[in-house]
Design a protein around this motif. Structure first.
Motif, PDB file in Angstrom:
ATOM      1  N   ASP A 113      -8.392  10.559 108.251  1.00 33.25           N
ATOM      2  CA  ASP A 113      -7.854  11.685 109.014  1.00 33.25           C
ATOM      3  C   ASP A 113      -7.160  11.162 110.269  1.00 33.25           C
ATOM      4  O   ASP A 113      -7.805  10.608 111.158  1.00 33.25           O
ATOM      5  CB  ASP A 113      -8.985  12.638 109.390  1.00 33.25           C
ATOM      6  CG  ASP A 113      -8.473  13.876 110.119  1.00 33.25           C
ATOM      7  OD1 ASP A 113      -7.238  14.074 110.150  1.00 33.25           O
ATOM      8  OD2 ASP A 113      -9.298  14.637 110.654  1.00 33.25           O
ATOM      9  N   SER A 121      -5.370  13.065 112.399  1.00 34.62           N
ATOM     10  CA  SER A 121      -5.002  14.171 113.285  1.00 34.62           C
ATOM     11  C   SER A 121      -5.400  13.933 114.742  1.00 34.62           C
ATOM     12  O   SER A 121      -4.835  14.543 115.652  1.00 34.62           O
ATOM     13  CB  SER A 121      -5.627  15.473 112.783  1.00 34.62           C
ATOM     14  OG  SER A 121      -7.032  15.344 112.650  1.00 34.62           O
ATOM     15  N   LEU A 155      -2.197  11.676 116.703  1.00 29.16           N
ATOM     16  CA  LEU A 155      -0.799  11.895 116.333  1.00 29.16           C
ATOM     17  C   LEU A 155       0.111  11.417 117.464  1.00 29.16           C
ATOM     18  O   LEU A 155      -0.245  11.520 118.642  1.00 29.16           O
ATOM     19  CB  LEU A 155      -0.557  13.382 116.046  1.00 29.16           C
ATOM     20  CG  LEU A 155      -1.295  13.958 114.836  1.00 29.16           C
ATOM     21  CD1 LEU A 155      -1.024  15.451 114.712  1.00 29.16           C
ATOM     22  CD2 LEU A 155      -0.886  13.241 113.560  1.00 29.16           C
ATOM     23  N   LYS A 172      -9.447  19.167 105.174  1.00 24.43           N
ATOM     24  CA  LYS A 172      -8.430  19.323 106.221  1.00 24.43           C
ATOM     25  C   LYS A 172      -8.016  17.983 106.845  1.00 24.43           C
ATOM     26  O   LYS A 172      -7.429  17.945 107.927  1.00 24.43           O
ATOM     27  CB  LYS A 172      -8.902  20.276 107.336  1.00 24.43           C
ATOM     28  CG  LYS A 172      -9.338  21.647 106.851  1.00 24.43           C
ATOM     29  CD  LYS A 172      -8.216  22.398 106.150  1.00 24.43           C
ATOM     30  CE  LYS A 172      -8.658  23.782 105.711  1.00 24.43           C
ATOM     31  NZ  LYS A 172      -7.613  24.504 104.945  1.00 24.43           N
ATOM     32  N   LYS A 173      -8.330  16.872 106.170  1.00 22.89           N
ATOM     33  CA  LYS A 173      -7.879  15.565 106.654  1.00 22.89           C
ATOM     34  C   LYS A 173      -6.353  15.530 106.702  1.00 22.89           C
ATOM     35  O   LYS A 173      -5.688  16.054 105.810  1.00 22.89           O
ATOM     36  CB  LYS A 173      -8.398  14.458 105.736  1.00 22.89           C
ATOM     37  CG  LYS A 173      -9.879  14.168 105.880  1.00 22.89           C
ATOM     38  CD  LYS A 173     -10.393  13.279 104.762  1.00 22.89           C
ATOM     39  CE  LYS A 173      -9.799  11.912 104.765  1.00 22.89           C
ATOM     40  NZ  LYS A 173     -10.421  11.015 103.761  1.00 22.89           N
ATOM     41  N   ASN A 174      -5.817  14.906 107.719  1.00 23.97           N
ATOM     42  CA  ASN A 174      -4.365  14.805 107.885  1.00 23.97           C
ATOM     43  C   ASN A 174      -3.941  13.370 107.605  1.00 23.97           C
ATOM     44  O   ASN A 174      -4.111  12.490 108.447  1.00 23.97           O
ATOM     45  CB  ASN A 174      -3.980  15.222 109.306  1.00 23.97           C
ATOM     46  CG  ASN A 174      -2.473  15.191 109.532  1.00 23.97           C
ATOM     47  OD1 ASN A 174      -1.727  14.598 108.753  1.00 23.97           O
ATOM     48  ND2 ASN A 174      -2.016  15.820 110.593  1.00 23.97           N
ATOM     49  N   CYS A 226      -0.852  13.015 105.711  1.00 26.28           N
ATOM     50  CA  CYS A 226       0.453  13.265 105.085  1.00 26.28           C
ATOM     51  C   CYS A 226       1.513  13.526 106.146  1.00 26.28           C
ATOM     52  O   CYS A 226       1.252  14.198 107.144  1.00 26.28           O
ATOM     53  CB  CYS A 226       0.349  14.461 104.144  1.00 26.28           C
ATOM     54  SG  CYS A 226       1.922  14.929 103.402  1.00 26.28           S
TER      55      CYS A 226
END
Length: 674
Positions: free
Chosen positions: A169, A171, A174, A385-387, A389
């Motif tokens: 993840d 997020s 960022l 809900k891991k980010n 992408c």
């Protein structure tokens, strides 16, 4: 066990092209392993295998959901059969009763009655060793029960396990606006690109810049449509990994890493390699000289995933696997991920060590893999809900005023949000009115045309097609003459470039292979029209200027399924000419057609939309099925077809069939949970 009745049921289903012959042997094996399965449940299992044939990983053991899936498929099968032979198809059994009895039987009796063939799972905490039956039934609290084939269930678990470890993840960290601004300025100082004869500084957009920054420290899935710069992003991720913060000084530790470029098909792998090489051409001279980074990236070669993992026919397995992984000092770039089936994806991820780097590229709106699963779409919707992408939305190929680009956005909105497709007015194609083909086509347009096929006999439809094709052929009449000017043993660069450029100007794409408007009929008709312009003594099966497509990998020549070429002659010997970057003086290769199996090559004036994935043409004419409810009238077919075009698309359909296609999304139930 007497299987006479279920065999009759199976054969009736097979006659409708509703189930593969191989499944009969698998079903017989199940019935021998588990005696006493009722006739209705045997037939229900036939329906399950039929739905698995469509690429689903699991089927719901819920009467309403299963019925919805089955009757949608059955409607399409009936339509295809009726259009093929003109006879009305009558249901040969009571499907409602079969589905209800089969679901009830499996749900009630699996643990006690079907233990030989079905493992029942009641928890998400599953280890592979916990089951060893051909079928898996999940009865997890709060969820509807699902039935899986053992092999596909194992692949699902493997992907969840290995992808969960590889993709973290991101997020919490960022990049900031300042980070993005700085990397854009730095890259602009490294690279240029050519436009209208001028060399301009490469300006990454914000999405691309975010991907480059994140790719320096985390593994990513990078998605985007045609022309959004996925390969450009990967090039500068690799560049940033192999250099220090200034993006100039080599990072000696990372330069020791092995870099692997791979894709599900050889054609896609070659195209990725070519795109990276073209991107490297824009690197400024001061970064090229004495740079082992530039040299390392220049020497990268693309590979199929099978070749990367070293597939062995004798063992039907891969040399690289969970026990024999690649080195941790490895970087993987995997392109065209939408085309990778669940088993191959699982095999790939197993072979990648947790501390390696991996970047997966793809367009989830294109057609899914031919085999089971729709893995890319599933991993882009993690329940955790891991980010991990980055979605590239801004297209360089399709600008804001691009008619094709805006149509692609409409089609994607139908798939994403269930938005109804707005009405597009279809008019009769000008060829039917006897119009003269225009000498030049617009640079940016979509044409909505129809051919009069309702209440027409098959012969009349063929006559209409021939009339259309005489209009369409146009400059392709010059292909035989241009081909005759090429000597395969001593080719001239200018002549090769001229015919190759012409060959990519246009292509007919069809959703169907057979039928009046299928690629087989179209290729036969176009071939006759073009062949008339070839010397009479060279008008055999192959003729000068004929466009061909490779349909089977020819590894010894480094040719792959989907590669296209042109027929040229040396005296009376036909050769296939193909463009291969870095080959000889001209960048083209020539092979005598006698070297290839006859069934490994087909004519390619028209190709199926499935085969067109990854290709680009200036002008595309796309035929959609004319019958409402046809199983090939779907959103992914239309999106894939129109995005093959760079300048214009002509859609041959009707208002109803086009709208129905855009609003019908292929939904494969893969069941992957990340």
């Amino acid at each position: 066990m007497d299987t006479k009745m279920v065999d009759m049921f199976f054969d009736s289903l097979k006659s409708m092209r509703g189930i593969a012959e191989l499944n009969k042997h698998l079903l017989h094996t199940l019935f021998k392993m588990q005696l006493g399965i009722s006739e209705s449940t045997q037939k229900f299992l036939c329906l399950c295998f039929s739905l698995w044939d469509d690429g689903n990983i699991r089927v719901p053991l819920d009467v309403e959901k299963f019925s919805k899936l089955w009757f949608k498929k059955w409607k399409g099968l009936k339509l295809l059969k009726e259009s093929a032979d003109g006879s009305k198809v009558v249901d040969f059994d009571d499907f409602d009763q079969i589905i209800k009895a089969g679901v009830d039987d499996l749900c009630k009796n699996c643990e006690s009655g079907f233990a030989s063939i079905v493992t029942v799972l009641k928890t998400n905490e599953i280890q592979e060793s916990e089951f060893s039956t051909p079928l898996i039934l999940t009865c997890i609290a709060g969820e509807k029960p699902y039935l899986y084939i053992d092999k596909l269930f194992r692949a699902k678990l493997l992907i969840e396990n290995y992808a969960g470890n590889l993709f973290k993840d991101g997020s919490a960290s960022l990049p900031s606006k300042d980070d993005i601004k700085n990397i854009r300025q730095t890259v602009a100082g490294i690279a240029t690109y050519e436009k209208n004869g001028k060399h301009l500084s490469l300006d990454l957009n914000e999405e691309q810049a975010e991907a480059v920054i994140r790719g320096k420290k985390e593994n990513l899935v990078i998605t985007g449509g045609p022309g959004t710069g996925k390969t450009t992003v990967v090039l500068y991720i690799l560049w940033s990994l192999l250099t220090k913060k200034d993006l100039k000084t080599p990072n000696d530790e990372m330069c020791d890493y092995d870099i692997y470029l791979a894709a599900p098909s050889g054609k896609a792998a070659d195209r990725m390699q070519e795109s990276l090489q073209n991107g490297l051409k824009g690197i400024k001279d001061e970064y090229k000289l004495n740079s082992k980074v530039y040299e390392k990236l220049s020497n990268l070669e693309g590979s199929t995933i099978h070749r990367l993992l070293k597939y062995s026919r004798s063992s039907n397995g891969f040399s690289y696997n969970a026990k024999e992984q690649f080195s941790e000092k490895s970087i993987f770039v995997i392109d065209e991920a939408s085309m990778i089936d669940i088993n191959l994806f699982a095999s790939l991820l197993q072979a990648v060590p947790e501390n390696a780097r991996i970047f997966v590229l793809g367009d989830p709106f294109q057609l899914p893999s031919v085999d089971a699963g729709a893995v890319l779409g599933e991993i882009l919707k993690p329940k955790s809900k891991k980010n991990f992408c980055v979605k590239l939305v801004k297209s360089i190929r399709f600008t804001d005023d691009s008619v094709i680009g805006n149509l692609a956005k409409e089609i994607k909105a139908c798939a994403l949000d269930g938005v109804a497709m707005k009405e597009h007015e279809f008019s009769q194609h000008p060829a039917i009115a006897g119009a003269t083909p225009p000498k030049t086509l617009p640079e940016n347009d979509v044409f909505y045309n129809s051919l009069p096929t309702e209440k027409k006999t098959r012969k009349q439809q063929s006559e209409i097609l021939d009339k259309f094709l005489k209009y369409w052929v146009g400059d392709f009449e010059n292909l035989p003459q241009l081909a005759s000017e090429i000597d395969p043993e001593n080719p001239c660069q200018v002549n090769c470039d001229t015919i190759w450029k012409l060959s990519l100007q246009k292509r007919i794409l069809s959703a169907e292979r057979r039928g009046v408007f299928g690629v087989e009929q179209i290729n036969d008709s176009v071939g006759k029209l073009v062949k008339e312009h070839a010397p009479s003594e060279l008008r055999g099966k192959y003729f000068p200027g004929q466009l061909l497509i490779i349909t089977q990998n020819q590894a010894m020549y480094k040719l792959y399924n989907g590669d296209t070429g042109i027929v040229v002659y040396k005296e009376f010997t036909p050769y296939i000419m193909l463009q291969k970057q870095g080959s000889g003086k001209t960048g083209y290769v020539f092979y005598p057609l006698a070297w290839f199996p006859p069934d490994a090559i087909e004519s390619a004036f028209a190709i199926t939309i499935h085969k067109s994935q990854g290709s680009e043409y200036d002008h595309v004419t796309m035929f959609l099925p004319s019958q409402e409810g046809h199983p090939l009238l779907n959103n992914q077919i239309v999106y894939t077809g129109i995005t093959r075009a760079k300048k214009t698309v002509t859609i041959i359909a009707t208002e109803k069939t086009f709208k129905a296609a855009c609003e019908t999304v292929i939904e494969r139930d893969t069941g992957i949970v990340l």
